[in-house]
Design a protein around this motif. Structure first.
Motif, PDB file in Angstrom:
ATOM      1  N   PRO B 222       0.939  -1.342   0.051  1.00 34.16           N
ATOM      2  CA  PRO B 222       0.186   0.076  -0.043  1.00 34.16           C
ATOM      3  C   PRO B 222       0.979   1.311  -0.096  1.00 34.16           C
ATOM      4  CG  PRO B 222       0.402  -0.745   2.234  1.00 34.16           C
ATOM      5  CD  PRO B 222       1.127  -1.772   1.280  1.00 34.16           C
ATOM      6  N   LEU B 224       1.605   3.899   2.460  1.00 31.94           N
ATOM      7  CA  LEU B 224       1.418   4.013   3.932  1.00 31.94           C
ATOM      8  C   LEU B 224       1.051   5.592   4.056  1.00 31.94           C
ATOM      9  CD1 LEU B 224       4.242   2.118   5.610  1.00 31.94           C
ATOM     10  CD2 LEU B 224       1.998   1.400   5.290  1.00 31.94           C
ATOM     11  N   LEU B 227      -2.797   5.948   3.952  1.00 31.10           N
ATOM     12  CA  LEU B 227      -3.505   5.566   5.013  1.00 31.10           C
ATOM     13  C   LEU B 227      -3.168   6.471   6.236  1.00 31.10           C
ATOM     14  CD1 LEU B 227      -2.572   1.756   4.832  1.00 31.10           C
ATOM     15  CD2 LEU B 227      -4.506   2.651   3.513  1.00 31.10           C
ATOM     16  N   VAL B 228      -2.051   6.805   6.538  1.00 35.38           N
ATOM     17  CA  VAL B 228      -1.857   7.568   7.760  1.00 35.38           C
ATOM     18  C   VAL B 228      -1.965   9.181   7.505  1.00 35.38           C
ATOM     19  CG1 VAL B 228       0.044   8.224   9.325  1.00 35.38           C
ATOM     20  CG2 VAL B 228       0.138   5.907   8.460  1.00 35.38           C
TER      21      VAL B 228
END
Lengths: 235, 235
Positions: B222, B224, B227-228
């Protein structure tokens, strides 16, 4: 001679650590010399589950790996439980003949000669939050027997500040061992979905700790399988 | 001689590809020879933003990297835009003297002699969904000039089935180049939070494609940072 096997599944991708994202078949060994407070694989650890573990010959395990992978070589990830309480040497020898690669993750409490035949040995010493205590002498013995393997790396799960400080000390002890950190997942009930935002927030916390301290040697990674599948088994 | 720099930020962690999870400072170059339909860094691509790009000497860029990292060597990630339309050779030479390592990501449309001085060259050819078209001759030239670098890898973003088929062909063309796949992120508005479940579902789709096809050579990862941090800048 047979192996105690909790499950064999895949192909999926490795969810964490040095081989994150790599297609793999998992061979999960049954039995463990530890009992970590936050263990996410109790079905491969607690002896209450031992009747669910299959007694399989190395050739039977290899046949299942071959079936799952369609006979196409890939990385086989040996996990547990603690796979190092059993002898995976014959399986590794069988698989390597056919081009399969082998990775193994263990806490570093039991050293095995077959570590040297691995492509990747992941030593994952358990931090204080586990409730277990590391014996660094045994850990060193694992490293000795791993000489000649493709790569040996260290992975540490971090639940809190105490674990984090402990990981810094461990890193200082082994400056030449590539280090991977991952946030702990306290949410290990397989029947309960994982809260993605909570999982991501724990990753953010760890990233900010590491970069805020200008600690530039470890890599910080999530557990992809937890994000994608929660605690579901067999994926 | 000056560089056009859109932003320098960090330390944070590399969010994708071969160095995923590695602490890094990003140097984002301004300007690009491509205009991908789903570009997530238009502020470093569109010439409308060119007045926001700083003209900086190599020593000034190095001073900022040093300031952000507290003078502690780490991996510097040169991104863009397409950094290969500028000469980063002097910056890399300056940084290496102090122990910094350098990674660079580029689409492979422009080859530079300084590729050979990199620790990691990420060649990221753009699939059909980008609206751009690859010139494999130029890509090959990039690989030629990268000889001698630490490692060259290929990364391909996958939005749909067409991209996926294209990635399989690209992988066949370069069987020796380690390959990283990542799901595309269509959600690039920096003012709008990313839907985590959607991002995770796209990763799951790609993992299932790859493992379902028993395509065991690429690693599937992915982004990251998406996502974060969603699409927030400067992290």
């Amino acid at each position: 001679m047979t192996l105690r096997i909790a499950e064999i599944f895949g192909p999926t991708v490795q969810g964490e650590g040095a081989l994150i994202g790599e297609p793999t078949v998992f061979v999960r060994a049954g039995g463990c010399d530890y009992r970590c407070s936050w263990c996410d694989s109790l079905h491969a650890v607690e002896s209450a589950y031992r009747h669910d573990w299959a007694a399989m010959g190395h050739d039977e395990v290899m046949a299942e790996i071959r079936r799952l992978s369609g006979g196409l070589p890939l990385t086989v990830s040996i996990s547990g439980g603690n796979p190092a309480i059993q002898d995976f040497g014959p399986l590794i020898a069988l698989g390597k003949e056919e081009g399969y690669r082998f990775a193994c993750e263990t806490q570093g409490s039991v050293a095995q000669p077959w570590f040297a035949a691995l492509d990747t040995l992941v030593l994952s010493p358990k931090p204080p939050s586990s409730g277990e205590q590391i014996d660094w002498g045994k850990f060193d013995r694992c490293l000795e027997l791993a000489r000649g393997c493709g790569q040996a790396v260290m992975k540490i799960v971090i639940f809190d500040e105490v674990d984090y400080g402990w990981a810094r000390d461990a890193a200082e002890r082994y400056p030449d061992l590539p280090l991977f950190l991952q946030p702990g997942n306290p949410d290990v009930d397989p029947t309960h979905p994982v809260d993605l935002q909570v999982a991501v927030d724990r990753l953010l916390w760890l990233i900010e700790k590491v970069t805020g301290d200008r600690w530039f040697t470890p890599r910080v990674l999530p557990q992809l399988h937890v994000l994608v599948w929660g605690n579901k088994r067999g994926v």
